[in-house]
Write a protein that holds these residues in place. Structure first.
Motif, short mmCIF file in Angstrom:
data_model
loop_
_atom_site.label_atom_id
_atom_site.label_comp_id
_atom_site.label_asym_id
_atom_site.label_seq_id
_atom_site.Cartn_x
_atom_site.Cartn_y
_atom_site.Cartn_z
N MET A 1 12.89 93.59 -8.76
CA MET A 1 11.76 94.67 -9.34
C MET A 1 12.97 95.64 -9.99
O MET A 1 13.75 96.19 -9.44
N ALA A 2 12.51 95.69 -11.45
CA ALA A 2 13.37 96.77 -12.08
C ALA A 2 12.93 98.48 -11.70
O ALA A 2 11.98 98.46 -11.57
N ASP A 3 13.80 99.18 -11.88
CA ASP A 3 13.66 100.58 -11.37
C ASP A 3 13.49 101.40 -12.56
O ASP A 3 14.46 101.71 -13.29
N ASP A 4 12.20 101.44 -13.00
CA ASP A 4 12.00 102.19 -14.24
C ASP A 4 11.54 103.90 -13.60
O ASP A 4 10.98 104.68 -14.46
N THR A 5 12.01 104.11 -12.51
CA THR A 5 11.61 105.57 -12.01
C THR A 5 12.71 106.53 -12.57
O THR A 5 12.74 107.61 -12.30
N LYS A 6 14.00 105.91 -13.00
CA LYS A 6 15.03 106.85 -13.21
C LYS A 6 14.75 107.94 -14.42
O LYS A 6 15.42 109.14 -14.44
N ASP A 7 13.81 107.82 -15.10
CA ASP A 7 13.48 108.74 -16.21
C ASP A 7 12.30 109.67 -15.90
O ASP A 7 12.01 110.63 -16.51
N MET A 8 11.91 109.42 -14.66
CA MET A 8 10.58 109.99 -14.45
C MET A 8 10.76 111.36 -13.84
O MET A 8 11.84 111.68 -13.20
N SER A 9 9.83 112.48 -14.09
CA SER A 9 9.98 113.65 -13.64
C SER A 9 9.44 113.76 -12.05
O SER A 9 9.13 112.79 -11.73
N PHE A 10 9.75 114.84 -11.29
CA PHE A 10 9.32 114.82 -9.97
C PHE A 10 7.75 114.61 -9.78
O PHE A 10 7.33 113.96 -9.17
N GLU A 11 7.28 115.32 -10.66
CA GLU A 11 5.73 115.43 -10.94
C GLU A 11 5.15 113.91 -11.06
O GLU A 11 4.23 113.45 -10.45
N GLN A 12 5.86 113.34 -11.95
CA GLN A 12 5.15 111.91 -12.36
C GLN A 12 5.50 110.85 -11.08
O GLN A 12 4.58 110.18 -10.68
N ALA A 13 6.89 111.28 -10.62
CA ALA A 13 7.31 110.15 -9.44
C ALA A 13 6.11 110.37 -8.16
O ALA A 13 5.62 109.60 -7.31
N TYR A 38 5.15 98.84 -1.46
CA TYR A 38 5.89 99.31 -0.27
C TYR A 38 7.17 99.45 -1.16
O TYR A 38 7.83 100.69 -1.06
N GLU A 39 7.80 98.67 -1.61
CA GLU A 39 9.18 98.78 -2.40
C GLU A 39 8.97 99.45 -3.51
O GLU A 39 9.91 100.61 -3.91
N ARG A 40 7.95 99.65 -4.10
CA ARG A 40 7.65 100.51 -5.46
C ARG A 40 7.69 102.11 -4.71
O ARG A 40 8.42 103.13 -5.16
N GLY A 41 7.05 102.32 -3.55
CA GLY A 41 6.90 103.41 -3.04
C GLY A 41 8.30 103.91 -2.59
O GLY A 41 8.80 105.08 -2.74
N ALA A 42 9.29 103.05 -2.13
CA ALA A 42 10.56 103.48 -1.73
C ALA A 42 11.34 104.01 -2.77
O ALA A 42 11.98 105.16 -2.72
N LEU A 43 11.26 103.40 -3.96
CA LEU A 43 11.70 103.76 -5.00
C LEU A 43 11.36 105.02 -5.60
O LEU A 43 12.21 105.97 -5.94
N LEU A 44 10.18 105.38 -5.36
CA LEU A 44 9.57 106.59 -6.07
C LEU A 44 10.07 107.67 -4.96
O LEU A 44 10.21 109.01 -5.51
N LYS A 45 9.86 107.39 -3.68
CA LYS A 45 10.05 108.38 -2.74
C LYS A 45 11.80 109.01 -3.08
O LYS A 45 12.14 109.92 -2.83
N ALA A 46 12.63 107.98 -3.18
CA ALA A 46 13.90 108.21 -3.74
C ALA A 46 14.03 109.00 -4.71
O ALA A 46 14.95 109.90 -4.77
N CYS A 48 11.85 111.28 -5.98
CA CYS A 48 11.56 112.39 -5.51
C CYS A 48 12.79 113.17 -4.86
O CYS A 48 12.77 114.26 -5.11
N GLU A 49 13.33 112.82 -4.10
CA GLU A 49 14.19 113.23 -3.01
C GLU A 49 15.29 113.65 -4.08
O GLU A 49 15.99 114.64 -3.84
N ALA A 50 15.79 112.90 -5.24
CA ALA A 50 16.99 112.94 -5.85
C ALA A 50 16.69 114.33 -6.78
O ALA A 50 17.37 115.10 -7.02
N LYS A 51 15.21 114.25 -7.28
CA LYS A 51 14.83 115.55 -8.14
C LYS A 51 14.81 116.80 -7.50
O LYS A 51 15.20 117.86 -7.89
N LEU A 52 14.32 116.89 -5.89
CA LEU A 52 14.67 117.77 -5.08
C LEU A 52 15.93 118.26 -5.09
O LEU A 52 16.21 119.59 -4.81
N LYS A 53 16.83 117.39 -4.41
CA LYS A 53 18.19 117.88 -4.52
C LYS A 53 18.88 118.47 -5.89
O LYS A 53 19.45 119.46 -5.79
#
Length: 79
Positions: A1-13, A38-46, A48-53
């Motif tokens: 599964m490709a991780d397309d979340t890398k460019d998402m804003s916190f709000e989008q994720a 579930y796998e997608r959710g794990a990527l999105l959670k990560a 969100c955590e990165a953006k919060l950090k």
């Protein structure tokens, strides 16, 4: 599964993570799709955590002198 979340804003994720959680909570999703969600959710959670950090690291604390007047700012202490 490709991780397309890398460019998402916190709000989008967060919005997509909420959608994923709602789908999983519904119980109407076949097992294979649940695993993918579930796998997608794990990527999105990560994400969100990165953006919060990132935001936490940018937060500064105002420093005060003995009279309680602002003298500047310093980076926030890490936990």
């Amino acid at each position: 599964m490709a991780d397309d979340t890398k460019d998402m804003s916190f709000e989008q994720a967060l919005q997509e993570l909420e959608r994923v959680v709602n789908q999983l909570d519904s119980g109407d999703v076949p097992l294979e799709d649940s695993i993918k969600l579930y796998e997608r959710g794990a990527l999105l959670k990560a994400r969100c955590e990165a953006k919060l950090k990132e935001a936490e690291e940018k937060v500064e604390q105002i420093t005060l002198n003995a009279d309680g007047k602002p003298t500047g700012a310093r980076p926030a202490e890490r936990m």
